[in-house]
Design a protein around this motif. Structure first.
Motif, PDB file in Angstrom:
ATOM      1  N   MET A 263       0.824  -1.214   0.000  1.00 16.14           N
ATOM      2  CA  MET A 263       0.000   0.000   0.000  1.00 16.14           C
ATOM      3  C   MET A 263       0.856   1.261   0.000  1.00 16.14           C
ATOM      4  SD  MET A 263      -3.088  -1.005   2.594  1.00 16.14           S
ATOM      5  CE  MET A 263      -3.497   0.695   2.812  1.00 16.14           C
ATOM      6  N   ARG A 266       1.887   1.851  -3.464  1.00 10.48           N
ATOM      7  CA  ARG A 266       0.780   2.363  -4.265  1.00 10.48           C
ATOM      8  C   ARG A 266       0.534   3.848  -3.985  1.00 10.48           C
ATOM      9  NH1 ARG A 266      -2.659  -1.893  -5.949  1.00 10.48           N
ATOM     10  NH2 ARG A 266      -1.295  -3.558  -6.694  1.00 10.48           N
ATOM     11  N   VAL A 267       0.621   4.242  -2.730  1.00  7.16           N
ATOM     12  CA  VAL A 267       0.411   5.654  -2.391  1.00  7.16           C
ATOM     13  C   VAL A 267       1.481   6.515  -3.047  1.00  7.16           C
ATOM     14  CG1 VAL A 267       0.469   7.332  -0.506  1.00  7.16           C
ATOM     15  CG2 VAL A 267      -0.852   5.236  -0.265  1.00  7.16           C
ATOM     16  N   SER A 270       0.938   7.561  -6.629  1.00  7.87           N
ATOM     17  CA  SER A 270      -0.143   8.495  -6.932  1.00  7.87           C
ATOM     18  C   SER A 270       0.419   9.790  -7.513  1.00  7.87           C
ATOM     19  CB  SER A 270      -0.955   8.804  -5.670  1.00  7.87           C
ATOM     20  OG  SER A 270      -1.486   7.627  -5.100  1.00  7.87           O
ATOM     21  N   GLY A 298      -3.560   8.514  -0.917  1.00  7.17           N
ATOM     22  CA  GLY A 298      -3.375   8.480  -2.359  1.00  7.17           C
ATOM     23  C   GLY A 298      -4.543   9.115  -3.091  1.00  7.17           C
ATOM     24  N   SER A 301      -6.804   7.090  -8.270  1.00 10.59           N
ATOM     25  CA  SER A 301      -6.258   5.896  -8.916  1.00 10.59           C
ATOM     26  C   SER A 301      -5.581   4.954  -7.927  1.00 10.59           C
ATOM     27  CB  SER A 301      -5.255   6.303  -9.996  1.00 10.59           C
ATOM     28  OG  SER A 301      -4.155   6.993  -9.414  1.00 10.59           O
ATOM     29  N   GLN A 302      -5.174   5.466  -6.783  1.00 10.51           N
ATOM     30  CA  GLN A 302      -4.549   4.646  -5.735  1.00 10.51           C
ATOM     31  C   GLN A 302      -5.247   4.948  -4.407  1.00 10.51           C
ATOM     32  OE1 GLN A 302      -2.412   2.458  -6.650  1.00 10.51           O
ATOM     33  NE2 GLN A 302      -1.873   3.227  -8.678  1.00 10.51           N
ATOM     34  N   TYR A 304      -5.671   4.513  -1.233  1.00 13.00           N
ATOM     35  CA  TYR A 304      -5.157   3.900  -0.011  1.00 13.00           C
ATOM     36  C   TYR A 304      -4.747   4.986   0.974  1.00 13.00           C
ATOM     37  CZ  TYR A 304      -4.786  -0.227  -2.994  1.00 13.00           C
ATOM     38  OH  TYR A 304      -5.061  -1.251  -3.845  1.00 13.00           O
TER      39      TYR A 304
END
Length: 538
Positions: A263, A266-267, A270, A298, A301-302, A304
């Motif tokens: 995660m 993923r953040v 962003s 995020g 699109s992300q 989290y």
């Protein structure tokens, strides 16, 4: 009439005395003027300080008694005065002369619009169904007229919603073992194999996946402290101490560490990351220390949230987390972010909600300026409401056409107001705050994906504040930092379902338990990061 001396020496002495007297009077006048200037400056400082103290008093009164919303209080105060006036008017007795003759009371018809039928219950059709069929007994089926048995012609159906309280169960795992009888009879080593059982979330642990999921969801998603869960479990007939629950929460955080790391990646992928921080009281030697909890949110699109724990509010915490990030960071005006965005390609964006809050806090010092400034900021938010459902390109075009002229006008007014106020005036501080952040506050007009404020991270930080307010004692250093992974499950459920409990059970059944244990501080935060994110994407 004054006679002058005849000789030159006496005249010279008289002139010299008059010059000395004039110089003395001039020094005295200068001293009086200097004292008057000092008293004027002191008076101005005292007036500014008085305004500041009154403003601080109003802020505390609003914090203690009033609403938490950031809005000007003038209309509300007027409405409250009108309400008190109406209440006082109703208490006064009616004089006989005030009633017109032959006046008849007029009955006011009150019409209440009621919706027909039962109110809609969300997701009522998704609930499991248990059917109860009620039939007449054989004796009751006999017709009272002729005595023949009546036959079924239909049924009346109705629905009811029931809640079944949770309960504990003992699950007895029996692993059957199998051996080859032929090998055993021939004296050879028999081939023995035992049936596999599901892997447990805690190695050799007593708690099942459902129990662990319920504990971490209750603590980090529903903000129930462990000592309250201890009482709840005791009412249900099984005692689990808060110390045992704490150990289990740490083991759960170990289990979700890979998801927490994923995660975080993923953040950082962003385009826009919003961040905020809050105080997290921590036990230390002598007194309670103010540690910090950071949140990184995020973009769409992300979707989290990641929570990160640091011992102080230094720039090292966010700089470490955002070391590989090079896009847009939305934050408040905290000076520590200056070191985070220095030496890289990160674009720092400001928060108009914080800017508006500064003017609202200084409203009592300069009401007219506060009212005009807030109205101009509301015009910017009106553009955002119209562009809410638009794409980033369309939103950018609307901002450049409508918001950019509003920003230019607002900046001119800020400069005019700055010249009218003393430097230490509370409203001057709000104006300097806006002008000092002007380039950051204008970033949203150059990128349609950047939000106008940082409210998304502030909303997510409220979860930490609620959890902080409901704990019984100050947390230890290890327990404090272990919250950073505790928002992971909600981050996962943002992608689909909002049932955190079911998601956690699935993770426990398929999780990898081979990674090492970390500190209790880091573990609990991983759980909070999992549980704090699901509602934004669902």
């Amino acid at each position: 009439m004054f006679e002058l001396p005849k000789d030159s020496e006496s005249l010279r002495a008289l002139v010299h005395a008059l010059l000395l007297e004039r110089e003395e009077q001039k020094r005295h006048a200068d001293e009086q003027q200097r004292r008057a200037e000092e008293q004027r400056k002191q008076t101005e400082q005292l007036q500014v300080e008085l305004v500041r103290v009154k403003l601080e008093l109003e802020r505390y009164k609003k914090w203690y008694y009033g609403q938490r919303a950031d809005r000007l209080r003038t209309p509300g105060e007027l409405a409250q005065l009108l309400l008190h006036f109406a209440e006082e008017l109703d208490r006064k007795p009616i004089h006989a002369d005030d009633v017109p003759p032959h006046a008849e009371p007029i009955e006011e018809l009150r019409r209440v619009k009621r919706r027909k039928g039962r109110r809609h219950l969300a997701r009522f059709e998704n609930l499991p169904v248990t059917t109860h069929v009620y039939e007449l007994s054989k004796a009751e089926r006999a017709c009272p007229c002729c005595g023949l048995e009546r036959r079924e012609i239909g049924a009346d159906e109705s629905w009811q919603v029931e809640y079944l309280p949770g309960h504990f169960e003992r699950i007895h795992h029996v692993r059957k073992k199998y051996a080859c009888a032929g090998c055993e009879s021939s004296g050879e080593n028999p081939s023995i194999q035992a049936a596999k059982k599901p892997e447990t979330a805690i190695d050799k642990g007593l708690a099942g996946p459902g129990l662990l999921a319920y504990i971490v969801t209750s603590k980090y998603s529903d903000y129930l402290p462990l000592y309250r869960l201890e009482d709840i479990f005791e009412r249900q007939g099984f005692e689990i101490s808060r110390a045992t629950q704490s150990v289990w929460c740490g083991d759960v955080a170990d289990l979700v560490e890979p998801l927490y790391a994923l995660m975080a990646e993923r953040v950082r992928a962003s385009h826009v990351v919003a961040t905020d921080d809050t105080i997290l009281p921590m036990l230390s030697k002598g007194k309670t220390a103010n540690a910090r909890m950071w949140v990184y949110v995020g973009d769409a699109s992300q979707p989290y949230n990641i929570f990160d724990f640091t011992l102080d509010r230094g720039r090292d915490g966010p700089k470490r987390f955002l070391k590989d990030y090079n896009q847009v960071l939305v934050a408040d005006a905290y000076g520590g972010y200056n070191g985070v965005v220095t030496g890289n390609q990160i674009t720092r964006a400001g928060c108009w909600a914080h800017m508006k809050r500064k003017f609202i806090d200084a409203e009592k010092a300069a009401p007219e300026i506060a009212r005009e400034a807030v109205e101009r900021v509301r015009a910017l938010y009106a553009v955002e409401r119209h562009a809410k459902d638009a794409t980033a390109e369309e939103r950018l075009r609307m901002r450049q056409q409508q918001s950019a002229p509003l920003l230019a006008e607002l900046r001119e007014r800020l400069l005019v107001w700055k010249e009218q106020l003393l430097p230490k005036h509370p409203m001057a501080e709000a104006i300097n705050y806006a002008l000092g952040q002007w380039s950051e506050l204008n970033v949203f007009c150059s990128d349609g994906a950047v939000p106008i404020d940082n409210n998304v991270s502030e909303r997510e930080m409220k979860r930490v504040v609620l959890n902080r307010n409901y704990v019984q004692f100050r947390i230890m250093r290890s327990a404090a930092a272990s919250r950073e992974r505790s928002g992971l499950f909600k981050g996962q459920s943002r992608i689909g379902s909002t049932d955190e409990l079911s998601i956690i059970v699935v993770i426990f059944w398929g999780g990898n338990l081979s990674h090492r244990r970390s500190s209790w501080t880091k573990r609990s935060l991983r759980i909070h990061s999992c549980l704090a994110g699901s509602e934004r994407a669902s």
